[in-house]
Design a protein around this motif. Sequence first.
Motif: not given
Length: 422
Positions: A57, A123-124, A127-128, A131
């Motif tokens: 990810d 991706a959103s 979300d990133n 990480y």
Amino acid sequence: MSEGQSAEEQYVGPLGLVEALDRPEPPPAPVPDAVWHFGRHLNPEEQGQADYVPVYDATAWVYFSNSRHGLVRPVLLADGFNSGPSKLDELYDGFENGEYPLISELRGRGRDAVIFGFGDRTASILDNAAYMTEAIMKLIAERRGDEPLVVGGFSMGGLVARYALAGMETESIDHQTALYFSYDSPHRGAWVPIGLQAFAHYLKRGNPANGALSDQINSTASRQLLWRHIEAVGDIPGEDKARGDFLAALESVGNWPMRPRKIGVANGRGDGLGTGIEPGGVAFRSTGLLFPGTTLYAQAEGDDALVAELKANFGQDETVTTDGLPAIDGAPGGTLNSFEIAANTLNGLPFGGAEAPVPEICFVPSVSAVDVCDLDTTELLTTDIGSLPPERSALDDFLCASDNERHTKITAELCEWIIERL
């Protein structure tokens, strides 16, 4: 890097708009001193195969200032939006081999360069950011000594870092970050011309195999970044729900981190002088047999502004107009060769053919990159930023470029200003 683009015009992490297929491969990056992975996607059908490569990810590629000392003074550099995963070779090449050797300059000053990339750049942002939070905690755990962190990013990466740090503060997590920076990040939104968005969806409607550009524009991160968005031909431009939800999420964590000093730079001018693009002028025209008569126009302000005439041998003709939008294509800001990329895409199709009289337009307005005002009117877009009181921006300090230049272009002017503030 599109055809004819010099090394000095390379850029890192913009809204890529499905970059030209003839972009040359960058040279291999030096082997990092450490590589950290965050998250992992497993494909059951591929597990156990000899050539199976897991998909992560996010990844941090770490270059120590001094390999004998290990990680001491880390600077996290986050990638931005584009299709697919971040690639080390491309990122390192963009950071190091353009006008200004950013990685070498950081390491030469005793800073450890941590290049942070995403497994899916579409991706959103939320979300990133999760990480990146893991990466910040890893930096704290691996660091020798107690030197505070520097955390920031380029384009979307600046927003990912902004949300991650603010979220950590909301959760009372000590991020130990003294300085946050953003590099031409769209704090008030980014811009892709509505006519071009409509043409991308028109291409896909005629042939799903030509849907890469449409898919990228409709990805989650793109919806969060774009100031105005349409999902399909004929839609009314507006703020996408994903963007509204993202802005609400930012609000829920206080909008900005409060503990670090916050600085930012813009690849656009700060004196209100734009690029001179004529509102309503022809920006792109088809010259081939597939889309005869298709023409895209630079955004003009006011109602019933014509932005696209879409025609094809295989489908229904469409006329696209907008109401109440500013003349944003020629606004001061970091530019992207949006119409040129569209022309290159068409030139790569059998019987395609196109030209772009206006190859590049404003992508991140200067007022967005330094967070001083919204983008609703031409007057706001051409604000003389230098005449505003400093408190108009949430950034503690910022710098606009001397000229309107390619989005996230790595320049001595902007990079040296940041490095002086480390």
